[in-house]
Design an enzyme around this catalytic site. Structure first.
Site, mmCIF file in Angstrom:
data_model
loop_
_atom_site.group_PDB
_atom_site.id
_atom_site.type_symbol
_atom_site.label_atom_id
_atom_site.label_comp_id
_atom_site.label_asym_id
_atom_site.label_seq_id
_atom_site.Cartn_x
_atom_site.Cartn_y
_atom_site.Cartn_z
ATOM 1 N N ASN A 210 33.832 40.482 37.593
ATOM 2 C CA ASN A 210 33.670 41.881 37.165
ATOM 3 C C ASN A 210 34.618 42.169 36.003
ATOM 4 O OD1 ASN A 210 36.308 42.901 38.252
ATOM 5 N ND2 ASN A 210 35.393 42.109 40.139
ATOM 6 N N ASP A 279 32.683 41.323 46.543
ATOM 7 C CA ASP A 279 32.332 41.496 47.955
ATOM 8 C C ASP A 279 31.566 40.283 48.486
ATOM 9 O OD1 ASP A 279 33.484 44.001 48.389
ATOM 10 O OD2 ASP A 279 31.834 44.999 47.355
ATOM 11 N N LYS A 289 26.533 21.114 37.062
ATOM 12 C CA LYS A 289 25.992 22.317 36.400
ATOM 13 C C LYS A 289 24.527 22.506 36.810
ATOM 14 C CE LYS A 289 25.096 24.199 31.881
ATOM 15 N NZ LYS A 289 24.668 23.812 30.557
ATOM 16 N N PRO A 305 35.702 37.664 52.753
ATOM 17 C CA PRO A 305 36.589 38.393 53.671
ATOM 18 C C PRO A 305 37.120 39.640 52.967
ATOM 19 C CG PRO A 305 37.693 36.463 52.744
ATOM 20 C CD PRO A 305 36.262 36.393 52.297
ATOM 21 N N ASP A 306 37.356 40.699 53.746
ATOM 22 C CA ASP A 306 37.948 41.901 53.153
ATOM 23 C C ASP A 306 39.475 41.768 53.253
ATOM 24 O OD1 ASP A 306 39.012 44.577 52.755
ATOM 25 O OD2 ASP A 306 36.919 45.201 52.779
ATOM 26 N N ILE A 307 40.132 41.595 52.093
ATOM 27 C CA ILE A 307 41.568 41.274 52.075
ATOM 28 C C ILE A 307 42.394 42.438 52.607
ATOM 29 C CG2 ILE A 307 43.517 40.634 50.580
ATOM 30 C CD1 ILE A 307 41.247 39.491 48.660
ATOM 31 N N PHE A 323 42.457 50.732 46.927
ATOM 32 C CA PHE A 323 41.805 51.533 45.895
ATOM 33 C C PHE A 323 40.349 51.731 46.327
ATOM 34 C CE2 PHE A 323 44.172 52.123 41.845
ATOM 35 C CZ PHE A 323 45.386 51.585 42.236
ATOM 36 N N LYS A 337 36.369 54.573 53.288
ATOM 37 C CA LYS A 337 37.197 53.357 53.151
ATOM 38 C C LYS A 337 38.532 53.526 53.878
ATOM 39 C CE LYS A 337 34.882 51.322 49.313
ATOM 40 N NZ LYS A 337 34.589 51.238 47.910
HETATM 41 O O1 PMT Z 1 42.068 46.097 36.438
HETATM 42 P P1 PMT Z 1 41.780 47.314 35.583
HETATM 43 O O2 PMT Z 1 40.916 46.998 34.413
HETATM 44 O O3 PMT Z 1 43.043 48.041 35.185
HETATM 45 O O4 PMT Z 1 40.927 48.335 36.472
HETATM 46 C C1 PMT Z 1 41.508 48.948 37.575
HETATM 47 C C2 PMT Z 1 40.521 49.006 38.763
HETATM 48 C C3 PMT Z 1 39.360 49.935 38.420
HETATM 49 C C4 PMT Z 1 40.005 47.619 39.108
HETATM 50 C C5 PMT Z 1 41.371 49.572 39.958
HETATM 51 O O5 PMT Z 1 41.829 50.862 39.632
HETATM 52 C C6 PMT Z 1 40.538 49.633 41.228
HETATM 53 O O6 PMT Z 1 39.823 50.581 41.513
HETATM 54 N N1 PMT Z 1 40.613 48.531 42.032
HETATM 55 C C7 PMT Z 1 39.777 48.356 43.249
HETATM 56 C C8 PMT Z 1 38.424 47.900 42.812
HETATM 57 C C9 PMT Z 1 37.500 47.651 43.981
HETATM 58 O O7 PMT Z 1 37.132 46.518 44.204
HETATM 59 O O8 PMT Z 1 37.259 48.693 44.734
HETATM 60 P P2 PMT Z 1 36.316 48.682 46.053
HETATM 61 O O9 PMT Z 1 36.003 50.104 46.276
HETATM 62 O O10 PMT Z 1 35.192 47.723 45.887
HETATM 63 O O11 PMT Z 1 37.260 48.105 47.176
HETATM 64 C C10 PMT Z 1 38.057 48.945 48.003
HETATM 65 C C11 PMT Z 1 39.382 48.311 48.310
HETATM 66 O O12 PMT Z 1 39.191 47.129 49.070
HETATM 67 C C12 PMT Z 1 40.170 47.885 47.072
HETATM 68 O O13 PMT Z 1 41.530 48.138 47.334
HETATM 69 C C13 PMT Z 1 39.915 46.389 46.989
HETATM 70 O O14 PMT Z 1 41.013 45.682 46.399
HETATM 71 C C14 PMT Z 1 39.779 46.027 48.458
HETATM 72 N N2 PMT Z 1 38.908 44.888 48.730
HETATM 73 C C15 PMT Z 1 37.582 44.924 48.442
HETATM 74 C C16 PMT Z 1 36.777 43.852 48.787
HETATM 75 C C17 PMT Z 1 37.346 42.734 49.434
HETATM 76 N N3 PMT Z 1 36.601 41.688 49.763
HETATM 77 N N4 PMT Z 1 38.659 42.724 49.705
HETATM 78 C C18 PMT Z 1 39.448 43.772 49.376
HETATM 79 O O15 PMT Z 1 40.653 43.748 49.634
#
Ligand code: PMT
Length: 401
Positions: A210, A279, A289, A305-307, A323, A337
């Site tokens: 991404n 995700d 390839k 896995p969700d970290i 976030f 969330k």
């Molecule tokens: O890196 P930049 O260009 O500065 O941009 C910043 C940002 C937009 C990436 C940042 O501000 C941000 O929003 N980061 C979280 C992005 C995200 O994946 O959000 P989410 O809504 O999909 O996930 C929710 C939370 O779960 C996040 O804290 C994410 O780190 C966490 N997560 C998600 C999926 C996963 N498999 N494991 C996780 O820990």
């Protein structure tokens, strides 16, 4: 973690019998987490050998003003830039006079002249030299220049006199040095931050990822370090320079990121998940390839896995902050969330606006907690990170048992 974690201290040693205590002082400063470099005046070397202080500090001892080994032969400038604090212990009456008058006739006095960092002195001398008007006037002037004066202590002196003028003991000096940095909101805390994107391999040359640049997570790491925390940044692949004094763990995939986070969990006080983690990942990674064949191609994906949820559910759970990157219904999804991942705080950003969020210098966030939500105005990510770290530090205080 001590009160001097992440701090760089120059220990200036001047000529006096108390110089033998500098050896123990190095250990005490290191015990509080400081990195120590020693600068000795020529007179100090009459009382203790540079070799001893080199062995204890783990760094070469600096003695010469004109150092051909230093970059541009200006060791005093490099040292002055390196230090967060200059502690002169013992500080002789002669050195105090030279510091007061801005002399630069040896390496230590020149480093002091060239530095913008705070200076602290631990005077050590015979009680009559201490009481002398000249010494007291010099000290008064140094105080006015905001030089910190630690001690001296009172007691038996090497010359047989009893009175004021003994150098403070090393443990007290290390504590006093640490107290100069106590304003750090996260002093003594360990903070782990994830940042950047993950890459989920499809074959040796392709991956799913991404647009995360890492700017938000890196700014948070810088702010946490400046607040005094021992900071670990678990970073996906990004193109920005790492903040200084932050431990970087470079990872590629979500699975790598999770295992790094679990490896670092011991002793972690605060976990902040700023990474944009994929995700899903391809169910299998092709060894060679993948060739172009049919008009359509289907990739089977499996859930990663969700970290952040794994960390929040762990028995050693730290204060856990996630976030939420959303393109619609920001507050609603952020609340989901918060609940589903059992987080203490969700920092929600609306990434449908291309001027904020992913790969931009600015961000606008909504802080979502169980007690309610708070909107912050749009601002630069560095400033926002400082505001967020202040908020997180106050949460961490109230969440302590
Ligand atoms: O890196 P930049 O260009 O500065 O941009 C910043 C940002 C937009 C990436 C940042 O501000 C941000 O929003 N980061 C979280 C992005 C995200 O994946 O959000 P989410 O809504 O999909 O996930 C929710 C939370 O779960 C996040 O804290 C994410 O780190 C966490 N997560 C998600 C999926 C996963 N498999 N494991 C996780 O820990």
């Amino acid at each position: 973690m001590g009160s001097l974690s992440n701090k760089r201290v120059i220990l200036g040693v001047t000529g006096g019998i108390a110089a033998y205590k500098s050896a123990e002082l190095i250990r005490c400063l290191q015990g509080e987490g400081a990195e120590v470099r020693v600068v000795m005046t020529p007179a100090a070397t009459e009382f203790i050998t540079p070799l001893t202080l080199q062995a204890l500090s783990g760094n070469p001892v600096n003695l010469e003003l004109l150092d051909t080994a230093a970059e541009a032969a200006m060791g005093h400038i490099e040292l002055a830039r390196w230090a967060d604090l200059i502690l002169i212990a013992p500080a002789s009456a002669d050195f105090i006079a030279r510091l007061c008058h801005g002399e630069g006739n040896d390496l230590l006095s020149t480093v002091c002249l060239a530095s913008h960092s705070p200076i602290a002195i631990a005077p050590a001398m015979n009680k009559h030299m201490w009481e002398n008007n000249a010494t007291q006037n010099n000290l008064q002037q140094l105080r006015a220049q905001t030089v910190h004066i630690f001690g001296p202590a009172t007691g038996y002196q090497a010359c047989g006199d009893v009175g004021e003028g003994r150098m403070e003991d090393p443990t007290t000096l290390a504590r006093m040095t640490g107290s100069l940095f106590e304003k750090g909101l996260l002093s003594g805390k360990k903070v782990v931050i994830t940042a950047g994107p993950t890459r989920e391999a499809l074959d040796p040359v392709r991956y799913i990822s991404n647009h995360s640049s890492g700017k938000m997570g890196y700014a948070l790491a810088q702010a946490a370090m400046e607040a005094g925390a021992t900071t670990i940044l678990i970073s996906g692949p990004v193109q920005i320079a790492p903040p200084e004094r932050v431990k970087i763990i470079a990872v590629e995939s979500a699975e790598n990121m999770l295992s790094a986070a679990l490896d670092e969990l011991d002793g972690t006080d605060i976990f902040i998940a700023a990474a944009a983690v994929a995700d899903y990942r391809p169910a299998s990674v092709a060894e060679q390839k993948i060739k172009k064949n049919d008009d359509d191609m289907f990739i089977q994906l499996v859930k990663n896995p969700d970290i952040v949820a794994t960390i929040a559910a762990h028995p050693k759970r730290p204060l856990t902050i996630g976030f939420a990157a959303e393109t619609e219904n920001l507050e609603h999804y952020a609340k989901q969330k918060l609940q589903n991942k059992k987080l203490d705080l969700v920092i929600a950003n609306d990434v449908s606006d291309s001027t904020i969020g992913f790969n931009s210098d600015d961000n606008r966030v909504l802080l979502v907690e169980s007690g309610g939500s708070k909107k912050l105005p749009i601002m630069n990510k560095n400033l926002l990170a400082t505001r967020l770290i202040e908020h997180i530090a106050s949460l961490s205080k109230t969440s302590q048992p």
